[in-house]
Design an enzyme around this catalytic site. Structure first.
Site, PDB file in Angstrom:
ATOM      1  CE1 TYR A 160      -3.635   2.551   0.538  1.00  0.00           C
ATOM      2  CE2 TYR A 160      -2.422   3.270   2.480  1.00  0.00           C
ATOM      3  CZ  TYR A 160      -3.437   3.461   1.564  1.00  0.00           C
ATOM      4  OH  TYR A 160      -4.245   4.561   1.675  1.00  0.00           O
ATOM      5  CG  ASP A 255       5.896   3.778   0.859  1.00  0.00           C
ATOM      6  OD1 ASP A 255       6.161   4.446   1.881  1.00  0.00           O
ATOM      7  OD2 ASP A 255       4.735   3.631   0.416  1.00  0.00           O
ATOM      8  CE  LYS A 287       0.883   4.781   8.317  1.00  0.00           C
ATOM      9  NZ  LYS A 287       0.983   4.266   6.973  1.00  0.00           N
TER      10      LYS A 287
HETATM   11  C1  LIG Z   1       0.379   4.701   5.625  1.00  0.00           C
HETATM   12  C2  LIG Z   1       1.152   4.459   4.400  1.00  0.00           C
HETATM   13  C3  LIG Z   1       1.078   5.322   3.283  1.00  0.00           C
HETATM   14  C4  LIG Z   1       0.079   6.443   3.205  1.00  0.00           C
HETATM   15  O1  LIG Z   1       0.276   7.420   4.171  1.00  0.00           O
HETATM   16  P1  LIG Z   1      -0.949   8.421   4.530  1.00  0.00           P
HETATM   17  O2  LIG Z   1      -0.325   9.390   5.472  1.00  0.00           O
HETATM   18  O3  LIG Z   1      -2.006   7.554   5.154  1.00  0.00           O
HETATM   19  O4  LIG Z   1      -1.405   9.031   3.268  1.00  0.00           O
HETATM   20  C5  LIG Z   1       1.929   5.099   2.234  1.00  0.00           C
HETATM   21  N1  LIG Z   1       2.799   4.085   2.250  1.00  0.00           N
HETATM   22  C6  LIG Z   1       2.888   3.227   3.277  1.00  0.00           C
HETATM   23  C7  LIG Z   1       3.886   2.128   3.243  1.00  0.00           C
HETATM   24  C8  LIG Z   1       2.052   3.369   4.375  1.00  0.00           C
HETATM   25  O5  LIG Z   1       2.120   2.493   5.375  1.00  0.00           O
END
Ligand SMILES: *Cc1c(COP(=O)(O)O)cnc(C)c1O
Length: 447
Positions: A160, A255, A287
């Site tokens: 994701y 990511d 995060k």
């Molecule tokens: C949470 C997450 C996102 C998206 O971040 P948001 O602040 O919710 O838009 C993208 N990549 C990874 C790996 C994530 O865990």
């Protein structure tokens, strides 16, 4: 009902099945907010029941609208690495807010946050701050496309990267399939620019590049997957990503929105080290680096970052980007993330996962625990999970029962079996004891 801040809870677990105040609130919320929530997983759809509306949180605990206390194993999906309302972060935020909320000009605070990120993650030479992980991956993708002059992007099923059109495609397994959009509203044209491959599958990667390598701008991957449950890259997978992308002139985007500054001081990169053939070209963060406030970042090689406006032709902007209050929260959080903090995260995670292993084994519940630093998830199946197809093949119904058994005992797990459990350095012995006891009793209940 607001719990008296002086006491821990007004009722003690196991709580009754209903949650009257939350039930009232979700009903009210549904009238004005689709599904009553502002992010779908919060609605408890995959486990059933009523999502708990939280009123306040401190350290490892959250209190809901009915005054019940929970050990928090979601930690806002990762950011609350120091626990809730950490005094140090609170002081930084209060200080910053007292000096104004947002200026629409550069500020020293955002420079300090950028410096801290660059200092920690060695291959990152420059970063740009944004307001969410989604914005970070979306912008990194645009930058990679601008830099390479190509349009196709490779992602992995089960990873994701936020709700970016091109990255919502998941598709099934299979080699180099043209993805169909996973979400309604994503144009076919956007999904058609995305190739979805199975995670941890080097031959599939090589085949996709053999066929379309000259069109591929970038491969984006979760540094260690956490959004299909925790599925770390198998040995050699990160090396293969680097080798194949470099061979074909595509960028590699790691990511680390979830893993960044959580798996180690330098995220997953700090744990795994530099892949053979070099570091990823771009990284995305979010995060933890916002400490619970909306800030995120993308960054990497200076020559790639130089393509961004105002230096270069790739446009990217944000009214609240680098917001001083959010930057203060992020900086205070990162500065507090010392080796002792990471050691405590490990201790807490090991205690919880150990309790799961003991209890599930004793009660004959098939399970598999997988790790990425202190992030772990419990798969309700016997065998290792190496990709999304594996992750889907588990006893989701039993997870839902386990989730509610835990919730009634005052432990708030992520409401989905495709998530990591998150702990904080503020999870003290009391919180761990409550969680361990709940795990033992809940295992007996769902056996
Ligand atoms: C949470 C997450 C996102 C998206 O971040 P948001 O602040 O919710 O838009 C993208 N990549 C990874 C790996 C994530 O865990």
């Amino acid at each position: 009902m607001t719990p008296d801040p002086g006491q821990t809870s007004q009722t003690s677990p196991p709580y009754p099945a209903g949650a009257p105040a939350s039930e009232q609130l979700i009903e009210r919320a549904r009238r004005v907010i689709p599904g009553g929530v502002n992010s779908p997983v919060r609605a408890f759809r995959s486990v059933g029941g009523t999502p708990r509306f939280m009123e306040r949180a401190q350290g490892p605990w959250m209190w809901d609208a009915d005054g019940r206390r929970y050990v928090d194993l979601v930690c806002s999906w990762g950011p609350m690495i120091l626990g809730h309302a950490s005094p140090r972060v609170l002081a930084a935020v209060t200080d910053a807010a007292a000096q104004g909320f947002s200026f629409g000009t550069p500020t020293a605070r955002e420079v300090a946050l950028a410096e801290e990120i660059v200092r920690r993650v060695e291959p990152v030479e420059q970063v740009r701050l944004v307001s969410s992980g989604t914005e970070a991956t979306m912008s990194a993708l645009r930058l990679a496309r601008g830099f390479t002059g190509r349009s196709v992007v490779v992602k992995f099923a089960g990873c994701y990267h936020g709700h970016v059109d091109a990255l919502l495609a998941q598709a099934g397994s299979g080699v180099a399939t043209f993805a169909l959009p996973d979400s309604s509203g994503v144009p076919r044209s956007s999904a058609a620019e995305t190739i979805v491959l199975p995670y941890n599958d080097v031959p599939a990667l090589e085949a996709a590049f053999a066929e379309r390598g000259a069109e591929i701008a970038a491969v984006i991957t979760e540094a260690a997957a956490g959004n299909m449950g925790v599925v770390p890259p198998e040995p050699g997978f990160s090396d293969a990503l680097r080798r194949v992308t470099a061979q074909h002139g595509a960028l590699l985007i790691s990511d680390e929105v979830m893993t960044g500054f959580r798996c180690s001081e330098a995220g997953w990169f700090g744990l795994e080290g530099r892949p053979e053939g070099g570091a990823p070209d771009l990284f995305t963060f979010g995060k933890v680096m916002g400490g619970g406030f909306p800030t995120a970042a993308f960054g990497g090689r200076a020559d790639v970052m130089a393509m961004l406006a105002p230096e270069g032709p790739v446009y990217q902007a944000g009214t609240l980007s680098g917001n001083p209050v959010a930057s203060a929260a992020g900086l205070a959080t990162l500065q507090a993330c010392t080796p002792e903090v990471y050691a405590r995260l490990d201790e807490v995670s090991e205690a919880l996962a150990g309790a799961v292993t003991d209890a599930f084994t004793r009660h004959g519940i098939p399970h598999r625990i997988q790790w990425a630093g202190s992030m772990f998830s419990v798969f309700f199946r016997e065998h290792a999970v190496r990709d999304y197809a594996d992750a889907q093949d588990q006893d989701r119904e039993r997870f839902a029962r386990f989730f509610h058994a835990m919730l009634r005992r005052g432990v708030h797990l992520p409401p989905s079996c495709f998530e990591s459990w998150f702990v904080s350095a503020a999870h003290d012995d009391e919180a761990v004891e409550v969680a361990v006891r709940a795990i033992e009793e809940s295992a007996a209940e769902v056996a």
